[in-house]
Design a protein around this motif. Structure first.
Motif, PDB file in Angstrom:
ATOM      1  N   PRO A 176       1.237  -1.740  -0.178  1.00 20.32           N
ATOM      2  CA  PRO A 176       0.138  -0.149  -0.027  1.00 20.32           C
ATOM      3  C   PRO A 176       0.842   1.157  -0.260  1.00 20.32           C
ATOM      4  O   PRO A 176       1.792   0.890   0.388  1.00 20.32           O
ATOM      5  N   ARG A 177       0.495   2.432  -0.574  1.00 20.37           N
ATOM      6  CA  ARG A 177       1.297   3.754  -0.310  1.00 20.37           C
ATOM      7  C   ARG A 177       1.367   4.109   1.405  1.00 20.37           C
ATOM      8  O   ARG A 177       2.799   4.333   1.124  1.00 20.37           O
ATOM      9  N   SER A 178       0.794   4.019   2.333  1.00 20.42           N
ATOM     10  CA  SER A 178       1.918   3.382   3.547  1.00 20.42           C
ATOM     11  C   SER A 178       1.538   2.463   4.222  1.00 20.42           C
ATOM     12  O   SER A 178      -0.096   1.847   4.088  1.00 20.42           O
ATOM     13  N   GLY A 179       1.822   2.516   5.048  1.00 19.59           N
ATOM     14  CA  GLY A 179       1.902   0.501   6.068  1.00 19.59           C
ATOM     15  C   GLY A 179       2.211  -0.186   6.050  1.00 19.59           C
ATOM     16  O   GLY A 179       3.430   0.046   4.718  1.00 19.59           O
ATOM     17  N   ALA A 180       2.057  -0.936   6.265  1.00 18.71           N
ATOM     18  CA  ALA A 180       2.968  -2.226   6.154  1.00 18.71           C
ATOM     19  C   ALA A 180       2.261  -3.416   4.985  1.00 18.71           C
ATOM     20  O   ALA A 180       1.424  -2.768   4.369  1.00 18.71           O
ATOM     21  N   ALA A 181       3.350  -3.868   4.636  1.00 17.55           N
ATOM     22  CA  ALA A 181       3.023  -4.971   3.437  1.00 17.55           C
ATOM     23  C   ALA A 181       1.970  -5.665   4.028  1.00 17.55           C
ATOM     24  O   ALA A 181       1.889  -6.272   4.472  1.00 17.55           O
ATOM     25  N   GLN A 182       1.216  -5.665   2.959  1.00 20.27           N
ATOM     26  CA  GLN A 182       0.526  -7.015   3.348  1.00 20.27           C
ATOM     27  C   GLN A 182       0.547  -8.674   2.568  1.00 20.27           C
ATOM     28  O   GLN A 182       1.038  -8.739   0.834  1.00 20.27           O
ATOM     29  N   VAL A 183       0.524  -9.738   3.472  1.00 23.89           N
ATOM     30  CA  VAL A 183       0.954 -10.615   2.499  1.00 23.89           C
ATOM     31  C   VAL A 183      -0.004 -11.773   3.510  1.00 23.89           C
ATOM     32  O   VAL A 183       0.011 -12.195   4.199  1.00 23.89           O
ATOM     33  N   GLU A 184      -0.272 -12.536   1.696  1.00 24.92           N
ATOM     34  CA  GLU A 184      -1.716 -13.504   2.175  1.00 24.92           C
ATOM     35  C   GLU A 184      -0.580 -14.719   1.768  1.00 24.92           C
ATOM     36  O   GLU A 184      -0.085 -14.704   0.175  1.00 24.92           O
ATOM     37  N   HIS A 185      -0.072 -15.858   1.981  1.00 22.66           N
ATOM     38  CA  HIS A 185       0.049 -17.004   1.529  1.00 22.66           C
ATOM     39  C   HIS A 185      -0.992 -18.484   1.304  1.00 22.66           C
ATOM     40  O   HIS A 185      -2.186 -18.403   2.459  1.00 22.66           O
ATOM     41  N   LEU A 186      -1.233 -18.710   0.354  1.00 22.57           N
ATOM     42  CA  LEU A 186      -2.502 -19.128   0.096  1.00 22.57           C
ATOM     43  C   LEU A 186      -1.712 -20.439  -0.512  1.00 22.57           C
ATOM     44  O   LEU A 186      -0.736 -20.782  -0.932  1.00 22.57           O
ATOM     45  N   VAL A 187      -2.122 -21.904   0.171  1.00 23.74           N
ATOM     46  CA  VAL A 187      -1.748 -23.383   0.756  1.00 23.74           C
ATOM     47  C   VAL A 187      -2.326 -24.377  -0.310  1.00 23.74           C
ATOM     48  O   VAL A 187      -3.378 -24.098  -0.439  1.00 23.74           O
ATOM     49  N   GLY A 188      -1.020 -25.110  -1.479  1.00 28.98           N
ATOM     50  CA  GLY A 188      -1.695 -25.417  -2.265  1.00 28.98           C
ATOM     51  C   GLY A 188      -3.074 -25.670  -3.020  1.00 28.98           C
ATOM     52  O   GLY A 188      -4.167 -26.446  -2.767  1.00 28.98           O
ATOM     53  N   VAL A 189      -2.517 -24.621  -3.975  1.00 28.97           N
ATOM     54  CA  VAL A 189      -3.549 -24.519  -4.851  1.00 28.97           C
ATOM     55  C   VAL A 189      -3.060 -25.042  -6.278  1.00 28.97           C
ATOM     56  O   VAL A 189      -4.854 -25.067  -6.549  1.00 28.97           O
ATOM     57  N   SER A 190      -2.460 -25.977  -6.188  1.00 26.05           N
ATOM     58  CA  SER A 190      -2.425 -26.739  -6.893  1.00 26.05           C
ATOM     59  C   SER A 190      -1.291 -27.725  -6.768  1.00 26.05           C
ATOM     60  O   SER A 190      -0.936 -28.179  -6.302  1.00 26.05           O
TER      61      SER A 190
END
Length: 118
Positions: free
Chosen positions: A104-118
């Motif tokens: 985002p323009r300000s603030g911390a990065a957002q990290v999302e981990h999607l497990v086993g998509v394939s």
């Protein structure tokens, strides 16, 4: 280096740190095979994890994970097979994960981990 490439590399570094904090051991970075590149190859116990990292500066064009198409997943499966052929080992399982990073323009990065998509 183009700005887009710099954003992507930064996202990969964030993803690598995130995965390490979750207990995964990164074995390879930006590994190139015959049909493309794998951002990260990691180990979680006896599971080999092939990781696609998608980074965006925002969600105006959709969530980063939406950029991982069925064609990209097919390519990642082929690349996982090639990596396994070149790096023999005794793996109980192989999976493909996606790590989506939003900067985002300000603030911390957002990290999302999607497990086993394939």
């Amino acid at each position: 280096m183009r700005a887009k490439d710099a954003v992507g590399r930064y996202g990969e570094r964030l993803a690598e740190r995130y995965l390490a904090a979750q207990g995964l051991e990164v074995l390879d970075r930006n590994w190139r095979g015959d049909t493309g590149e794998v951002d990260l190859v990691a180990r979680q116990g006896r599971t080999l994890v092939v990781v696609e990292v998608k980074t965006r500066r925002g969600t105006g064009y959709g969530h980063p994970a939406e950029a991982v198409t069925p064609a990209k997943l097919r390519r990642l499966r082929r690349l996982a097979g090639q990596w396994l052929h070149e790096h023999p080992g005794s793996w109980a399982e192989v999976r493909i994960d996606v790590v989506a990073v939003v900067l985002p323009r300000s603030g911390a990065a957002q990290v999302e981990h999607l497990v086993g998509v394939s």
